[in-house]
Design a protein around this motif. Sequence first.
Motif, PDB file in Angstrom:
ATOM      1  N   VAL A 198      -6.899   0.311  17.041  1.00 23.82           N
ATOM      2  CA  VAL A 198      -5.621   0.067  16.610  1.00 23.82           C
ATOM      3  C   VAL A 198      -4.699   0.470  17.333  1.00 23.82           C
ATOM      4  CG1 VAL A 198      -4.007   0.324  14.479  1.00 23.82           C
ATOM      5  CG2 VAL A 198      -6.388   0.420  14.136  1.00 23.82           C
ATOM      6  N   PRO A 199      -4.296  -0.768  18.395  1.00 26.42           N
ATOM      7  CA  PRO A 199      -2.861  -0.540  18.657  1.00 26.42           C
ATOM      8  C   PRO A 199      -1.987   1.145  17.978  1.00 26.42           C
ATOM      9  CG  PRO A 199      -3.082  -3.077  18.611  1.00 26.42           C
ATOM     10  CD  PRO A 199      -3.764  -1.991  17.369  1.00 26.42           C
ATOM     11  N   ALA A 200      -1.912   1.952  18.889  1.00 24.17           N
ATOM     12  CA  ALA A 200      -0.681   2.683  18.379  1.00 24.17           C
ATOM     13  C   ALA A 200       0.961   2.812  17.912  1.00 24.17           C
ATOM     14  CB  ALA A 200      -0.433   3.566  19.625  1.00 24.17           C
ATOM     15  N   VAL A 256       1.408   7.342   6.628  1.00 22.19           N
ATOM     16  CA  VAL A 256       0.074   6.846   7.918  1.00 22.19           C
ATOM     17  C   VAL A 256      -0.861   8.261   8.705  1.00 22.19           C
ATOM     18  CG1 VAL A 256      -0.553   5.665   9.917  1.00 22.19           C
ATOM     19  CG2 VAL A 256       1.051   4.710   8.695  1.00 22.19           C
ATOM     20  N   ARG A 257      -2.049   7.896   7.642  1.00 26.05           N
ATOM     21  CA  ARG A 257      -2.641   9.428   8.041  1.00 26.05           C
ATOM     22  C   ARG A 257      -4.278   8.975   9.240  1.00 26.05           C
ATOM     23  NH1 ARG A 257      -1.106  12.990   3.225  1.00 26.05           N
ATOM     24  NH2 ARG A 257       0.915  13.657   4.238  1.00 26.05           N
ATOM     25  N   PRO A 258      -4.509   9.336   9.647  1.00 24.14           N
ATOM     26  CA  PRO A 258      -3.730  10.219  11.066  1.00 24.14           C
ATOM     27  C   PRO A 258      -2.859   9.644  12.346  1.00 24.14           C
ATOM     28  CG  PRO A 258      -6.173   9.512  11.341  1.00 24.14           C
ATOM     29  CD  PRO A 258      -5.794   9.393  10.468  1.00 24.14           C
ATOM     30  N   SER A 259      -2.040  10.762  12.632  1.00 20.29           N
ATOM     31  CA  SER A 259      -0.694   9.961  12.935  1.00 20.29           C
ATOM     32  C   SER A 259      -1.128   8.983  14.002  1.00 20.29           C
ATOM     33  CB  SER A 259       0.292  11.369  13.425  1.00 20.29           C
ATOM     34  OG  SER A 259      -0.512  11.984  14.497  1.00 20.29           O
ATOM     35  N   ALA A 260      -0.288   7.995  14.676  1.00 21.73           N
ATOM     36  CA  ALA A 260      -0.353   7.280  15.525  1.00 21.73           C
ATOM     37  C   ALA A 260      -0.529   8.178  16.975  1.00 21.73           C
ATOM     38  CB  ALA A 260       0.776   6.451  16.311  1.00 21.73           C
ATOM     39  N   LEU A 266       0.305   1.476  14.558  1.00 20.58           N
ATOM     40  CA  LEU A 266       0.428   3.235  13.162  1.00 20.58           C
ATOM     41  C   LEU A 266       2.409   3.414  13.098  1.00 20.58           C
ATOM     42  CD1 LEU A 266      -2.912   4.450  14.369  1.00 20.58           C
ATOM     43  CD2 LEU A 266      -2.448   3.579  12.083  1.00 20.58           C
ATOM     44  N   ASP A 267       2.743   3.125  14.645  1.00 18.44           N
ATOM     45  CA  ASP A 267       4.020   3.281  14.717  1.00 18.44           C
ATOM     46  C   ASP A 267       4.705   2.669  14.208  1.00 18.44           C
ATOM     47  OD1 ASP A 267       3.945   6.268  16.049  1.00 18.44           O
ATOM     48  OD2 ASP A 267       3.891   4.916  18.189  1.00 18.44           O
ATOM     49  N   TYR A 268       4.692   1.565  13.891  1.00 18.05           N
ATOM     50  CA  TYR A 268       5.104   0.058  13.077  1.00 18.05           C
ATOM     51  C   TYR A 268       4.756   1.029  11.417  1.00 18.05           C
ATOM     52  CZ  TYR A 268       7.526  -3.735  11.492  1.00 18.05           C
ATOM     53  OH  TYR A 268       8.404  -5.152  10.350  1.00 18.05           O
ATOM     54  N   LEU A 269       3.883   0.670  10.911  1.00 17.91           N
ATOM     55  CA  LEU A 269       3.658   1.079   9.810  1.00 17.91           C
ATOM     56  C   LEU A 269       3.971   2.611   9.262  1.00 17.91           C
ATOM     57  CD1 LEU A 269       0.178  -0.522   9.765  1.00 17.91           C
ATOM     58  CD2 LEU A 269       1.837  -1.070   8.293  1.00 17.91           C
ATOM     59  N   ASN A 270       3.713   3.575   9.734  1.00 19.71           N
ATOM     60  CA  ASN A 270       4.834   4.507   9.734  1.00 19.71           C
ATOM     61  C   ASN A 270       5.868   5.062   9.492  1.00 19.71           C
ATOM     62  OD1 ASN A 270       4.142   7.266   9.478  1.00 19.71           O
ATOM     63  ND2 ASN A 270       5.425   7.398  11.097  1.00 19.71           N
ATOM     64  N   LYS A 271       6.883   3.663   9.621  1.00 17.13           N
ATOM     65  CA  LYS A 271       8.207   3.564   9.572  1.00 17.13           C
ATOM     66  C   LYS A 271       8.214   2.867   7.859  1.00 17.13           C
ATOM     67  CE  LYS A 271      10.124   1.783  14.235  1.00 17.13           C
ATOM     68  NZ  LYS A 271       9.594   0.827  14.701  1.00 17.13           N
ATOM     69  N   PHE A 272       7.756   2.493   7.210  1.00 13.75           N
ATOM     70  CA  PHE A 272       7.548   1.751   6.127  1.00 13.75           C
ATOM     71  C   PHE A 272       6.985   3.248   4.941  1.00 13.75           C
ATOM     72  CE2 PHE A 272       7.932  -1.374   9.433  1.00 13.75           C
ATOM     73  CZ  PHE A 272       8.953  -1.394   8.652  1.00 13.75           C
ATOM     74  N   CYS A 317       0.982  -0.960   0.487  1.00 10.98           N
ATOM     75  CA  CYS A 317       0.193   0.013   0.354  1.00 10.98           C
ATOM     76  C   CYS A 317       0.960   1.079  -0.020  1.00 10.98           C
ATOM     77  CB  CYS A 317      -0.858   0.191   1.315  1.00 10.98           C
ATOM     78  SG  CYS A 317      -1.941  -0.821   0.832  1.00 10.98           S
ATOM     79  N   ALA A 318       0.783   2.485  -0.371  1.00  9.26           N
ATOM     80  CA  ALA A 318       1.116   3.736  -0.823  1.00  9.26           C
ATOM     81  C   ALA A 318       0.807   4.614   0.823  1.00  9.26           C
ATOM     82  CB  ALA A 318       0.909   3.999  -1.851  1.00  9.26           C
ATOM     83  N   ALA A 319      -0.291   4.434   1.201  1.00  7.99           N
ATOM     84  CA  ALA A 319      -0.927   5.200   2.074  1.00  7.99           C
ATOM     85  C   ALA A 319      -1.534   4.634   3.413  1.00  7.99           C
ATOM     86  CB  ALA A 319      -1.531   5.811   1.762  1.00  7.99           C
ATOM     87  N   ILE A 320      -1.929   4.237   4.180  1.00 10.57           N
ATOM     88  CA  ILE A 320      -2.516   3.449   5.624  1.00 10.57           C
ATOM     89  C   ILE A 320      -3.579   4.849   5.529  1.00 10.57           C
ATOM     90  CG2 ILE A 320      -2.607   2.417   7.875  1.00 10.57           C
ATOM     91  CD1 ILE A 320      -0.703   0.600   5.855  1.00 10.57           C
ATOM     92  N   THR A 321      -4.460   4.068   6.446  1.00 13.24           N
ATOM     93  CA  THR A 321      -6.066   4.852   7.851  1.00 13.24           C
ATOM     94  C   THR A 321      -6.223   4.419   8.204  1.00 13.24           C
ATOM     95  OG1 THR A 321      -6.881   7.032   7.455  1.00 13.24           O
ATOM     96  CG2 THR A 321      -7.521   5.297   5.981  1.00 13.24           C
TER      97      THR A 321
END
Length: 376
Positions: free
Chosen positions: A68-70, A82-86, A73-79, A58-62
Amino acid sequence: MLGGGQLGRFFVAAAHEMGYHVWVLDPDPHSPAALIADRHLLAAYDDYAALDELAQGCAAITTEFENVPAGTLDYLNKFVLVRPSAAAVSVCQNRIAEKNFLRDNGLPHAGFAAVHHEHDLREADDRLFPGILKVARFGYDGKGQAVVVNRDAAVAAFQQFKGETCVLEQKLALDCEVSVVLARDETGSIESFPTAENSHRKGILDVSLVPARVAAELHDEAAGLAGRIADRLGYIGTLAVEFFVVHGKLVINEMAPRPHNSGHYTIDACITSQYEQQVRALCGLPLGEARAHSTAAMVNLLGDLWYETTPAGDHYREPDWSKLHAFANLKLHLYGKHHARPGRKMGHFTVLDADPENARQVAMTARAAIGIVDAA
Ligand SMILES: Nc1ncnc2c1ncn2[C@@H]1O[C@H](COP(=O)(O)OP(=O)(O)O)[C@@H](O)[C@H]1O
Ligand SMILES: [Mg+2]
């Protein structure tokens, strides 16, 4: 999309219409959103193999689900984006963090105390009684809440919640409840939808009327407060803010980091829906216009409607939707859920009319026609 309930399903539909593909991660094999998605990752929210696949595909995740455990979202945001932010989601998913955020930003909220131990209740300010004790996490539709008339009742309720961290809130005398859904994009620009007036039954949203029947200045004030919250959170996406109206003034109740049940009316009554805005904000597109082109009344359809009481006992059957289709200005939306349970949100309808009182009256007539009876 993390989460695959009806909010996710409307997001998938909006994204498809706009030319995107969507994968849904949800542990439920009957996820309503996954049914119409391009791919269903049937996995838990902390299944890192599934998260890796999501991040690669995926190009972007929401998200449509605030719990959803923060860490996910933090993990996914490394790659991946992710919007909104963790950080923004984690403020909205814990009632103590949420209340502290409101207090620290000078935003109006009910008096409260964080309750980690019984002695926090023993020491709580007298003015918090009568109050409402709410579990700090995972509460929804009035679940994990108890009205507590005094300190002893609060201690008893805290024990019933098995000592789970709670927040004690002053019980306010509500004139009514309203909500604002807005979208904020990556440039910080905000589009607010008209204020909805919400009534609940058994702790679950029942009817939303748009525009809310409150003083004209409250509409602007509510939009202004919701906008300040979005700015302070650095929020990107669709955000909902629930308010109490108390003695004619707005008090912020809670936020949801996602589209909201009280914003369903935007699908039929607004230039852009709350779901299209979520797609737009996620994908870095400019927001659409939020303006309503019609007044609206939205009614939730719960699983109770599937249970017909007959002399021979309760009988499970699909409601007769032709009773709703009989109304020319009514839009029915069913969520494709596998099984109806009492209290489960199965669908909703929105009545559109140039006149808000007409919309309300037709909605109430339709509500009675499909068999929703008010408790005396
Ligand atoms: N402090 C309060 N004073 C009066 N009523 C409240 C208060 N907190 C909650 N309620 C009532 O309970 C409902 C559910 O509470 P809320 O905090 O919004 O939890 P949920 O996550 O279940 O929506 C509200 O919509 C409102 O009707
Ligand atoms: Mg609520």
